[in-house]
Design a protein around this motif. Structure first.
Motif, PDB file in Angstrom:
ATOM      1  N   TYR A 322       0.871  -1.206   0.150  1.00  0.00           N
ATOM      2  CA  TYR A 322       0.127  -0.028  -0.035  1.00  0.00           C
ATOM      3  C   TYR A 322       0.848   1.191   0.002  1.00  0.00           C
ATOM      4  O   TYR A 322       2.234   1.068   0.248  1.00  0.00           O
ATOM      5  CB  TYR A 322      -0.927  -0.072   1.319  1.00  0.00           C
ATOM      6  CG  TYR A 322      -0.123   0.064   2.763  1.00  0.00           C
ATOM      7  CD1 TYR A 322       0.279   1.419   3.194  1.00  0.00           C
ATOM      8  CD2 TYR A 322       0.466  -1.135   2.974  1.00  0.00           C
ATOM      9  CE1 TYR A 322       1.144   1.302   4.232  1.00  0.00           C
ATOM     10  CE2 TYR A 322       1.205  -1.047   4.088  1.00  0.00           C
ATOM     11  CZ  TYR A 322       1.407   0.414   4.899  1.00  0.00           C
ATOM     12  OH  TYR A 322       2.194   0.320   6.149  1.00  0.00           O
ATOM     13  N   GLY A 323       0.220   2.463   0.071  1.00  0.00           N
ATOM     14  CA  GLY A 323       1.147   3.623   0.364  1.00  0.00           C
ATOM     15  C   GLY A 323       1.366   4.623  -0.708  1.00  0.00           C
ATOM     16  O   GLY A 323       0.713   4.174  -1.911  1.00  0.00           O
ATOM     17  N   ASN A 324       1.692   5.658  -0.391  1.00  0.00           N
ATOM     18  CA  ASN A 324       1.902   6.847  -1.496  1.00  0.00           C
ATOM     19  C   ASN A 324       3.151   6.489  -2.465  1.00  0.00           C
ATOM     20  O   ASN A 324       3.215   7.140  -3.652  1.00  0.00           O
ATOM     21  CB  ASN A 324       2.307   8.229  -0.861  1.00  0.00           C
ATOM     22  CG  ASN A 324       1.037   8.555   0.206  1.00  0.00           C
ATOM     23  OD1 ASN A 324       0.216   8.370  -0.136  1.00  0.00           O
ATOM     24  ND2 ASN A 324       1.714   9.010   1.141  1.00  0.00           N
ATOM     25  N   ALA A 325       3.944   5.509  -1.922  1.00  0.00           N
ATOM     26  CA  ALA A 325       5.037   4.872  -3.078  1.00  0.00           C
ATOM     27  C   ALA A 325       4.575   3.803  -3.885  1.00  0.00           C
ATOM     28  O   ALA A 325       5.114   3.461  -4.834  1.00  0.00           O
ATOM     29  CB  ALA A 325       6.143   4.325  -2.454  1.00  0.00           C
ATOM     30  N   SER A 326       3.288   3.462  -3.807  1.00  0.00           N
ATOM     31  CA  SER A 326       2.631   1.999  -4.494  1.00  0.00           C
ATOM     32  C   SER A 326       2.097   2.741  -5.830  1.00  0.00           C
ATOM     33  O   SER A 326       2.078   3.884  -6.295  1.00  0.00           O
ATOM     34  CB  SER A 326       1.693   1.535  -3.835  1.00  0.00           C
ATOM     35  OG  SER A 326       0.329   2.118  -3.797  1.00  0.00           O
ATOM     36  N   TRP A 327       1.907   1.891  -6.768  1.00  0.00           N
ATOM     37  CA  TRP A 327       1.404   2.262  -8.105  1.00  0.00           C
ATOM     38  C   TRP A 327      -0.160   2.017  -8.149  1.00  0.00           C
ATOM     39  O   TRP A 327      -0.822   2.004  -9.139  1.00  0.00           O
ATOM     40  CB  TRP A 327       2.041   1.139  -9.305  1.00  0.00           C
ATOM     41  CG  TRP A 327       3.194   1.476  -9.456  1.00  0.00           C
ATOM     42  CD1 TRP A 327       3.639   2.856 -10.361  1.00  0.00           C
ATOM     43  CD2 TRP A 327       4.570   1.045  -9.158  1.00  0.00           C
ATOM     44  NE1 TRP A 327       5.016   2.736 -10.666  1.00  0.00           N
ATOM     45  CE2 TRP A 327       5.566   1.658  -9.826  1.00  0.00           C
ATOM     46  CE3 TRP A 327       4.662   0.142  -8.331  1.00  0.00           C
ATOM     47  CZ2 TRP A 327       6.897   1.547  -9.707  1.00  0.00           C
ATOM     48  CZ3 TRP A 327       6.146  -0.341  -7.701  1.00  0.00           C
ATOM     49  CH2 TRP A 327       7.212   0.548  -8.712  1.00  0.00           C
ATOM     50  N   GLN A 328      -0.699   1.496  -6.810  1.00  0.00           N
ATOM     51  CA  GLN A 328      -2.057   1.249  -6.740  1.00  0.00           C
ATOM     52  C   GLN A 328      -2.695   0.376  -7.845  1.00  0.00           C
ATOM     53  O   GLN A 328      -3.850   0.651  -8.139  1.00  0.00           O
ATOM     54  CB  GLN A 328      -2.892   2.821  -6.882  1.00  0.00           C
ATOM     55  CG  GLN A 328      -2.502   3.827  -5.902  1.00  0.00           C
ATOM     56  CD  GLN A 328      -3.108   5.038  -5.912  1.00  0.00           C
ATOM     57  OE1 GLN A 328      -2.526   6.123  -5.658  1.00  0.00           O
ATOM     58  NE2 GLN A 328      -4.413   4.916  -6.354  1.00  0.00           N
ATOM     59  N   MET A 329      -1.885  -0.632  -7.998  1.00  0.00           N
ATOM     60  CA  MET A 329      -2.226  -1.590  -8.978  1.00  0.00           C
ATOM     61  C   MET A 329      -3.407  -2.532  -8.388  1.00  0.00           C
ATOM     62  O   MET A 329      -3.294  -3.407  -7.406  1.00  0.00           O
ATOM     63  CB  MET A 329      -1.316  -2.678  -9.706  1.00  0.00           C
ATOM     64  CG  MET A 329      -0.316  -1.795 -10.185  1.00  0.00           C
ATOM     65  SD  MET A 329       1.004  -2.706 -10.682  1.00  0.00           S
ATOM     66  CE  MET A 329       1.765  -2.833  -9.400  1.00  0.00           C
ATOM     67  N   GLY A 330      -4.780  -2.299  -8.948  1.00  0.00           N
ATOM     68  CA  GLY A 330      -5.905  -3.135  -8.472  1.00  0.00           C
ATOM     69  C   GLY A 330      -6.279  -2.863  -7.162  1.00  0.00           C
ATOM     70  O   GLY A 330      -7.373  -3.529  -6.522  1.00  0.00           O
ATOM     71  N   ASP A 331      -5.885  -1.667  -6.535  1.00  0.00           N
ATOM     72  CA  ASP A 331      -6.420  -1.159  -5.249  1.00  0.00           C
ATOM     73  C   ASP A 331      -7.373   0.178  -5.727  1.00  0.00           C
ATOM     74  O   ASP A 331      -6.984   0.849  -6.587  1.00  0.00           O
ATOM     75  CB  ASP A 331      -5.300  -0.802  -4.248  1.00  0.00           C
ATOM     76  CG  ASP A 331      -4.863  -2.291  -3.806  1.00  0.00           C
ATOM     77  OD1 ASP A 331      -3.394  -2.450  -3.893  1.00  0.00           O
ATOM     78  OD2 ASP A 331      -5.713  -3.073  -3.348  1.00  0.00           O
ATOM     79  N   ILE A 332      -8.283   0.421  -4.655  1.00  0.00           N
ATOM     80  CA  ILE A 332      -9.017   1.607  -5.092  1.00  0.00           C
ATOM     81  C   ILE A 332      -8.607   2.838  -4.536  1.00  0.00           C
ATOM     82  O   ILE A 332      -9.042   4.062  -4.958  1.00  0.00           O
ATOM     83  CB  ILE A 332     -10.487   1.386  -4.409  1.00  0.00           C
ATOM     84  CG1 ILE A 332     -10.332   1.027  -2.937  1.00  0.00           C
ATOM     85  CG2 ILE A 332     -11.236   0.080  -4.740  1.00  0.00           C
ATOM     86  CD1 ILE A 332     -11.777   1.009  -2.159  1.00  0.00           C
ATOM     87  N   SER A 333      -7.509   2.987  -3.667  1.00  0.00           N
ATOM     88  CA  SER A 333      -6.825   4.066  -3.497  1.00  0.00           C
ATOM     89  C   SER A 333      -5.660   3.704  -2.680  1.00  0.00           C
ATOM     90  O   SER A 333      -5.370   2.688  -2.543  1.00  0.00           O
ATOM     91  CB  SER A 333      -7.723   5.026  -2.275  1.00  0.00           C
ATOM     92  OG  SER A 333      -7.770   4.261  -0.933  1.00  0.00           O
ATOM     93  N   SER A 334      -4.625   4.763  -2.243  1.00  0.00           N
ATOM     94  CA  SER A 334      -3.239   4.423  -1.870  1.00  0.00           C
ATOM     95  C   SER A 334      -3.309   3.679  -0.681  1.00  0.00           C
ATOM     96  O   SER A 334      -2.386   2.927  -0.623  1.00  0.00           O
ATOM     97  CB  SER A 334      -2.323   5.704  -2.072  1.00  0.00           C
ATOM     98  OG  SER A 334      -3.028   6.506  -0.755  1.00  0.00           O
ATOM     99  N   HIS A 335      -4.255   4.009   0.289  1.00  0.00           N
ATOM    100  CA  HIS A 335      -4.202   3.372   1.570  1.00  0.00           C
ATOM    101  C   HIS A 335      -5.259   2.488   1.794  1.00  0.00           C
ATOM    102  O   HIS A 335      -5.710   2.204   2.971  1.00  0.00           O
ATOM    103  CB  HIS A 335      -4.130   4.433   2.709  1.00  0.00           C
ATOM    104  CG  HIS A 335      -2.640   4.892   2.668  1.00  0.00           C
ATOM    105  ND1 HIS A 335      -1.958   5.732   1.818  1.00  0.00           N
ATOM    106  CD2 HIS A 335      -1.717   4.764   3.756  1.00  0.00           C
ATOM    107  CE1 HIS A 335      -0.835   5.897   1.936  1.00  0.00           C
ATOM    108  NE2 HIS A 335      -0.397   5.168   3.149  1.00  0.00           N
ATOM    109  N   SER A 336      -6.174   1.963   0.850  1.00  0.00           N
ATOM    110  CA  SER A 336      -7.287   1.095   0.974  1.00  0.00           C
ATOM    111  C   SER A 336      -6.914  -0.087   1.542  1.00  0.00           C
ATOM    112  O   SER A 336      -7.531  -0.515   2.547  1.00  0.00           O
ATOM    113  CB  SER A 336      -8.050   1.164  -0.119  1.00  0.00           C
ATOM    114  OG  SER A 336      -7.451   0.658  -1.243  1.00  0.00           O
ATOM    115  N   PRO A 337      -5.731  -0.594   1.323  1.00  0.00           N
ATOM    116  CA  PRO A 337      -5.383  -2.010   1.996  1.00  0.00           C
ATOM    117  C   PRO A 337      -5.130  -2.022   3.353  1.00  0.00           C
ATOM    118  O   PRO A 337      -5.505  -2.651   4.119  1.00  0.00           O
ATOM    119  CB  PRO A 337      -4.151  -2.372   0.865  1.00  0.00           C
ATOM    120  CG  PRO A 337      -4.366  -1.560  -0.425  1.00  0.00           C
ATOM    121  CD  PRO A 337      -4.845  -0.422   0.155  1.00  0.00           C
ATOM    122  N   LEU A 338      -4.535  -0.750   3.822  1.00  0.00           N
ATOM    123  CA  LEU A 338      -3.741  -0.527   5.139  1.00  0.00           C
ATOM    124  C   LEU A 338      -5.462  -0.319   5.983  1.00  0.00           C
ATOM    125  O   LEU A 338      -5.405  -1.047   7.227  1.00  0.00           O
ATOM    126  CB  LEU A 338      -3.234   0.727   5.343  1.00  0.00           C
ATOM    127  CG  LEU A 338      -2.839   1.130   6.810  1.00  0.00           C
ATOM    128  CD1 LEU A 338      -2.155  -0.172   7.460  1.00  0.00           C
ATOM    129  CD2 LEU A 338      -1.821   2.057   6.798  1.00  0.00           C
TER     130      LEU A 338
END
Length: 365
Positions: A322-338
């Motif tokens: 997750y995070g601001n360093a991620s490419w958000q591949m397949g996730d709905i926002s930068s920190h949705s997984p967290l």
């Protein structure tokens, strides 16, 4: 025609550079007597690697799945907009493990690890955007911008003793980053990945699942993962193996899972190696509704990671992806997984200690 000393020096330097870039790599293979090499035995794809646990049809069933309200706001996650551009502001507390390991999360899947005997290791270093040519394509398409990119100083790069890559995908394996690190370090790769390394006199050790190498006082084991491998656009799917890495020094262990879906391989690892002190587990790239469960098959959801951590006997779990360093591949926002991880930790009443980091954070355990 006479050449000036300056032009002669330029030509000589260029020749030396070209010579270094074309120098053959040195490749060893470490395959233990009890190693596991899972390959297709016949047909068109004979010899290609495959996962240990494969359902006979469709996708597997999972121990638990978040069904509704999976991303509630959390008081310890401060965001500019809901779930986006966030920082974890809660207490970063870990048990007193006294393992001798310290690490820095560089973002996405990249970690800098110092081992108990003082060696400097890198897991899946990708310092810029996606490796070429995907970086070129995304630049012109104007998509998948990476707002924060991890960096190490030239001195830090010069001190790297070993680089461990989990698989070939462009967000985990980078020729540009390898060029920055150079050929003084030893590169540890799953079987078949040496064919994808640039030439340049690199020291490479390929390993099979459950095989190990020793570097100083450190044992380096390749673990199974439930994923896949490819690098080119056509016809190289799964010609190279993928996996996670287990470090062991004086009985203290650190596990980097690599990209992986949930499967029984986590229980297998615990059975072979006992409880794991430090677990670096992915929690992202699972959410893609139009593809059904396809993403989740090869990426752990946050609840999958919590179940896996319990099965591994993790004494502390550090999530990544997750995070601001991620490419958000397949996730709905930068920190949705967290947000989903913190929510499901409560729902499952998980007793595995979590250590939540922001990109760039360092910790000694």
């Amino acid at each position: 025609m006479k050449l000036s000393m300056v032009s002669t020096g330029v030509l000589l330097g260029s020749a030396l550079l070209l010579s270094a870039c074309s120098a053959p790599n040195r490749v060893q293979q470490h395959i233990a007597s009890n190693a596991v090499i899972e390959q297709i035995g016949e047909g068109e794809y004979k010899g290609r690697y495959r996962n240990l646990y494969r359902p006979a049809k469709g996708y597997p069933t999972y121990p638990v799945t978040c069904a509704a309200d999976c991303y509630p706001a959390h008081p310890a996650v401060s965001c500019k907009t809901p779930g986006q551009d966030c920082q974890y502001t809660g207490v970063q507390r870990a048990p007193e493990l006294k393992t001798g390991y310290s690490l820095q999360w560089l973002g996405h899947a990249s970690f800098l690890v110092q081992t108990p005997d003082g060696q400097q290791l890198l897991f899946d270093p990708v310092f810029g955007q996606f490796d070429w040519p995907v970086s070129w394509a995304q630049h012109f398409a104007g998509i998948i911008k990476r707002p924060y990119m991890p960096k190490l100083t030239a001195q830090q790069l010069a001190n790297i003793d070993a680089v461990l890559y989990s698989h070939l995908h462009y967000d985990h394996f980078s020729h540009a980053s390898i060029a920055q690190i150079g050929n003084k370090a030893t590169y540890y790769l799953p079987m078949g990945m040496a064919d994808y390394m640039p030439r340049g006199g690199y020291n490479i050790i390929e390993q099979a699942w459950y095989s190990h190498s020793q570097q100083g006082g450190l044992n380096i084991h390749l673990m199974p993962a439930h994923h896949f491998n490819s690098r080119k656009l056509f016809n190289d799917d799964n010609r190279a193996l993928w996996g996670g890495w287990l470090l062991e020094h004086s009985g203290k262990t650190l596990f980097f899972a690599g990209d992986t879906g949930y499967s029984a391989h986590f229980s297998d690892i615990k059975q072979r190696y006992g409880e794991i002190d430090i677990c670096l587990l992915p929690i992202a790239s699972y959410h893609h509704e139009e593809n059904g469960d396809g993403y989740r098959y090869v990426h752990t959801t946050p609840e999958d990671a919590l179940v896996a951590a319990a099965e591994l006997g993790c004494k502390v779990m550090i999530p990544w992806g997750y995070g601001n360093a991620s490419w958000q591949m397949g996730d709905i926002s930068s920190h949705s997984p967290l947000l989903r991880l913190l929510h499901m930790q409560q729902q499952l009443q998980s007793t595995v200690p979590l250590l939540i980091l922001n990109e760039g954070d360092s910790v000694s355990l």
